[in-house]
Design an enzyme around this catalytic site. Structure first.
Site, PDB file in Angstrom:
ATOM      1  N   THR A 139       0.658  -1.075  -0.044  1.00  0.00           N
ATOM      2  CA  THR A 139      -0.104   0.087  -0.115  1.00  0.00           C
ATOM      3  C   THR A 139       0.793   1.351  -0.150  1.00  0.00           C
ATOM      4  O   THR A 139       0.164   2.377  -0.306  1.00  0.00           O
ATOM      5  CB  THR A 139      -0.976   0.089   1.300  1.00  0.00           C
ATOM      6  OG1 THR A 139       0.019   0.282   2.301  1.00  0.00           O
ATOM      7  CG2 THR A 139      -1.751  -1.044   1.371  1.00  0.00           C
ATOM      8  N   ASP A 144      18.070   0.768   2.202  1.00  0.00           N
ATOM      9  CA  ASP A 144      19.081  -0.208   1.655  1.00  0.00           C
ATOM     10  C   ASP A 144      20.369   0.053   1.391  1.00  0.00           C
ATOM     11  O   ASP A 144      21.361  -0.557   1.677  1.00  0.00           O
ATOM     12  CB  ASP A 144      18.232  -1.005   0.607  1.00  0.00           C
ATOM     13  CG  ASP A 144      17.222  -1.999   0.929  1.00  0.00           C
ATOM     14  OD1 ASP A 144      16.984  -2.189   2.237  1.00  0.00           O
ATOM     15  OD2 ASP A 144      16.266  -2.251   0.019  1.00  0.00           O
TER      16      ASP A 144
HETATM   17  C1  PRP Z   1      11.617   5.209   3.416  1.00  0.00           C
HETATM   18  C2  PRP Z   1      12.072   6.537   3.584  1.00  0.00           C
HETATM   19  C3  PRP Z   1      10.916   7.177   4.279  1.00  0.00           C
HETATM   20  C4  PRP Z   1       9.691   6.442   3.555  1.00  0.00           C
HETATM   21  C5  PRP Z   1       9.408   7.645   2.370  1.00  0.00           C
HETATM   22  O1  PRP Z   1      11.334   4.372   4.456  1.00  0.00           O
HETATM   23  O2  PRP Z   1      13.283   6.588   4.467  1.00  0.00           O
HETATM   24  O3  PRP Z   1      10.869   6.995   5.635  1.00  0.00           O
HETATM   25  O4  PRP Z   1      10.288   5.349   2.916  1.00  0.00           O
HETATM   26  O5  PRP Z   1       8.334   7.407   1.748  1.00  0.00           O
HETATM   27  P1  PRP Z   1       6.804   8.089   2.054  1.00  0.00           P
HETATM   28  O6  PRP Z   1       7.222   9.496   2.034  1.00  0.00           O
HETATM   29  O7  PRP Z   1       6.234   7.380   0.823  1.00  0.00           O
HETATM   30  O8  PRP Z   1       6.376   7.461   3.390  1.00  0.00           O
HETATM   31  P2  PRP Z   1      11.191   2.972   4.270  1.00  0.00           P
HETATM   32  O9  PRP Z   1       9.673   2.431   4.481  1.00  0.00           O
HETATM   33  O10 PRP Z   1      11.746   2.072   3.093  1.00  0.00           O
HETATM   34  O11 PRP Z   1      11.790   2.163   5.689  1.00  0.00           O
HETATM   35  P3  PRP Z   1      13.439   1.921   5.839  1.00  0.00           P
HETATM   36  O12 PRP Z   1      13.939   3.545   6.160  1.00  0.00           O
HETATM   37  O13 PRP Z   1      13.275   1.244   7.454  1.00  0.00           O
HETATM   38  O14 PRP Z   1      13.987   1.066   4.965  1.00  0.00           O
END
Ligand code: PRP
Ligand code: URA
Length: 209
Positions: free
Chosen positions: A108, A203
């Protein structure tokens, strides 16, 4: 509406190019995220309140300035926000640090919160939220919703790359929050990744892919 600042200083733009390059490995990527964050922090702290103090130089007494009060708390959004923390703490080593854990559901793209630990005196501090990627904006909006329940003095958001969709979502949901980014990119792809972006920041920082 809050102020939106794109910190397009040449040093930041140069480092951002290296950061975006898919051939940049984790070690260099981590160093670049920290360096860019330090440079951006300089801009994001430009309006910190000062107070006058009197000190003695080797030559005479001098009235001069120090940052007043308890000042700052940095709140990285886990995981990728952690990559920015070292850089900003280099500039403001006395800041306190909170953590908000959140990941995007791969189906989602909505944020799933899993952790929140903030400094106990956060209501007396100005908060700077750290997350390199503002994609849909869902994570930043939710993190700031959580932080607002603790009533800090003010909140700023500091990211590295923003998509137009994320910037719009964040400034609409939180018009009182000033936003600092190094680049405003073109768009999101079908999986809500930023184009051209830099891929998955978490990552690349932690070498998990
Ligand atoms: C990434 C990034 C943000 C988010 C941005 O985190 O660091 O927190 O996605 O996306 P959005 O603006 O659509 O919410 P991720 O969910 O990949 O988690 P991680 O940092 O633990 O890899
Ligand atoms: N999270 C990332 O790490 N990269 C993107 O492009 C979007 C969300």
């Amino acid at each position: 509406m809050g102020k939106v600042t794109i910190t397009n200083h040449p040093l930041i733009q140069h480092k951002l190019t290296l950061l975006r390059d898919k051939n940049t490995g984790s070690k260099e990527f981590r160093a670049l995220v920290q360096e860019i964050s330090m440079l951006m922090c300089y801009e994001a702290t430009r309006d910190l309140p000062l107070q006058e103090v009197e000190i003695e130089t080797p030559m005479s007494m001098a009235k001069t300035k120090v940052i007043s009060g308890k000042t700052l708390a940095f709140v990285p959004i886990l995981r990728a926000g952690m990559g920015m923390l070292g850089g900003v703490l280099e500039l403001v080593p006395s800041a306190k640090v909170g953590h908000i854990g959140m990941y995007r559901d791969p189906e989602t793209a909505k944020p799933v919160p899993y952790y929140c630990k903030l400094p106990s005196d956060i209501s007396q501090r100005e908060v700077i939220v750290l997350d390199p990627m503002l994609a849909t904006g869902g994570s930043a909006v939710d993190a700031i919703n959580q932080i607002k329940t603790y009533h800090p003095k003010s909140i700023k958001f500091m990211g590295i790359i923003a998509a137009p969709e994320g910037l719009e979502a964040l400034t609409s949901a939180h018009p009182d929050v000033d936003v600092y980014c190094a680049a405003l990119d073109e768009r999101l792809d079908d999986h809500c990744y930023i184009i051209p972006g830099l891929g998955d920041a978490g990552d690349r920082i932690f070498g998990t892919k």
